[in-house]
Design a protein around this motif. Sequence first.
Motif, mmCIF file in Angstrom:
data_model
loop_
_atom_site.group_PDB
_atom_site.id
_atom_site.type_symbol
_atom_site.label_atom_id
_atom_site.label_comp_id
_atom_site.label_asym_id
_atom_site.label_seq_id
_atom_site.Cartn_x
_atom_site.Cartn_y
_atom_site.Cartn_z
ATOM 1 N N MET A 1 -18.309 -24.452 -23.101
ATOM 2 C CA MET A 1 -17.576 -24.716 -21.875
ATOM 3 C C MET A 1 -18.382 -25.643 -20.965
ATOM 4 N N ALA A 2 -17.678 -26.568 -20.318
ATOM 5 C CA ALA A 2 -18.283 -27.304 -19.211
ATOM 6 C C ALA A 2 -18.301 -26.402 -17.978
ATOM 7 N N LYS A 3 -19.121 -26.743 -17.004
ATOM 8 C CA LYS A 3 -19.189 -25.951 -15.767
ATOM 9 C C LYS A 3 -17.822 -25.909 -15.104
ATOM 10 N N ASN B 1 -11.895 -24.340 -17.991
ATOM 11 C CA ASN B 1 -10.938 -23.321 -18.395
ATOM 12 C C ASN B 1 -10.165 -23.830 -19.607
ATOM 13 N N SER B 2 -10.006 -22.993 -20.613
ATOM 14 C CA SER B 2 -9.214 -23.357 -21.784
ATOM 15 C C SER B 2 -8.706 -22.071 -22.419
ATOM 16 N N LEU C 1 -10.536 -18.761 -22.684
ATOM 17 C CA LEU C 1 -11.863 -19.371 -22.690
ATOM 18 C C LEU C 1 -12.117 -19.915 -21.292
ATOM 19 N N GLU C 2 -13.245 -19.537 -20.705
ATOM 20 C CA GLU C 2 -13.500 -19.924 -19.320
ATOM 21 C C GLU C 2 -15.000 -19.896 -19.055
ATOM 22 N N ASP C 3 -15.442 -20.726 -18.136
ATOM 23 C CA ASP C 3 -16.814 -20.611 -17.657
ATOM 24 C C ASP C 3 -16.879 -19.384 -16.750
ATOM 25 N N ASP D 1 -4.864 -28.743 -21.407
ATOM 26 C CA ASP D 1 -4.465 -29.339 -20.129
ATOM 27 C C ASP D 1 -5.240 -28.787 -18.938
ATOM 28 N N HIS D 2 -6.294 -27.997 -19.192
ATOM 29 C CA HIS D 2 -7.022 -27.391 -18.077
ATOM 30 C C HIS D 2 -8.405 -27.993 -17.861
#
Length: 616
Positions: free
Chosen positions: A100-102, A105-106, A118-120, A229-230
Amino acid sequence: MRGMWLAGIALMCSTGVSLAQSAAPQTTAIPLDNLSSFQNPGKSWQVAGDVTAKLDKDNELDVKEGTGILVNEPSRKKKGVDLLTNFEHGDVDLELDYMMAKGSNSGIYLQGRYEVQLEDSWGVKNPTSANNGAVYERWDESRPNGQKGFEGYAPRQNVSRAPGLWQHLKISFQAPRFDASGKKIENAKILHAELNGVTIHENVELFGPTRGALGGNEVAMGPLRLQGDHGAVAFRDIKVTKYGKPRPELVDLKYQVFKGKFEAEPRYDSIPPEAEGTSVALTSEISPFQKDFLVRYTGTLRVKEPGEYTFNLNTNGGGGLMRINNKVVVPIEGRDRKGTVTLPAGDMPFELVYSKVVEWGRPALGIAVVGPGIREYLIGDPVAGGNDNSQGPILVDAPVNTILRSFMDLPVPGENGKKNTRVVHAVNVGSPDQVHYTYDMDKGNMIQVWRGGFLDATPMWYSRGDGSSRPVGAVQHFGQPAFTLAKLANPQAAWVIDTAGTGFRPEGYDLDKADQPTFSYRVYGTNVQDAIRVVEGGKGFQRELTVQNPAENLYARLAEGSSIEPVSKDMYLVDGKSYYVRIDDAGGQKPVVRDANGQKELIVPVRGKLRYSIIF
């Protein structure tokens, strides 16, 4: 035969059930040389050779050319769209790594309909159904405000890693079941889900599609869908194991129960049974006795899918054997209770013998079966195997700073894969920030850190115990226990592995007002204070080593791993992007990344005080 039967029973009572891999359904890796495995990939998706994220840059990934990694970077210029696989799946096991990037959200939609979030969520203390690893909630606009979202499932604990670190996810999914008319007769389920080696879901029933699904309907087969798209996210090593082939069935079962302690398989035509009849199930409960009996089942095994099958026989409190097509598949001899055999489609004779001889063992009889395109399932009593009647778990939480001393077993590389080494003077330090560590008093070093729950003390406190405890959360090990400080003839000299010539002597630890320990020891004739404190927000640990009158050529080893990559002046990614090391104050000394025994090591000279952080 007599001695072999009895010896086999003794061996089988001492072991548990374990699946052979030879009969396991085939696992397929999704090729990531290009995007051809996906339907109409949007412009935000690409294939890369490497990817990194910055801890201080929202929704941003740095990408290098190459193949093997799937990357999504939605932006105003590259509108993010979801990515669907060309294949569809029903029952499936999914395993992958993601980064994940900082602030990103995915999500992963099983069959395009049931989202695993999936989320930071780095540092979140009380995860919800919107955080990393959660099963996202369903949605109904007709419900009142505040109640539109429902039936989401938070992960059992938050074991999320920092942005830019690879996270490992495993999901076992069971698709919904439909009758011949298309009516749903069984809901979909997440049978099991692990994040970073920790179970976060088990037997979660999915009553319908989650918010943002491909459609409100449910299907027997659907594509795997990656939310696009997030936010920025990367995937690698995506592996899929599909199931759905028909299971073998036992039909026309008959049973006979014989009273006695049978040390050898009897001649059944020479003794009368105490009970006999027909049965629709395989179970030890068919016996009217609790001990000293033998049950013999006969019937037909109906195989619809030809191929290689593995049968794991569970005969708790005794032993047994199994024959298929008049041939022994699971013998009584030996330590294993499993057998692998190639079976044709069709009906064939089946025989199973269970001899209950151990008085203190609870009777149970079952077979775990796995075969081509068939997920492991159980025929018979729902018992995992062996005579493990232990209670537990006995969990130790850390609502405040907490210290518990124990033995600690660490997995370390060995000649035949992983093995355990026991640290006998381990100090486990827990924090309410849900990050914890183990300190080895015999080496003056941190040997592991973890995120999530604190300790499982069952092995130490249940019954007589063995003195050990184990972490509850997602663990980052630091390899074979070794000293933090060593005196080296030059920067390339081998690291010290024992105390010879070091004068090492532990001197315990002192607690500050917040009950946080500072460890002390002597080495090379100098005193060392080792203070380890939680980084603000539970991001990791900062360690400060204070060395009085340090010896010449004294070095500290801060990290070792398969790789050590500098990402900024003072920050390094360690062991394939498993954790970060940040050098906060090296006293003007220059760190060195060097090769050692096929690994990389990060070392730095010590001239009095050294402060660095482990971020994970």
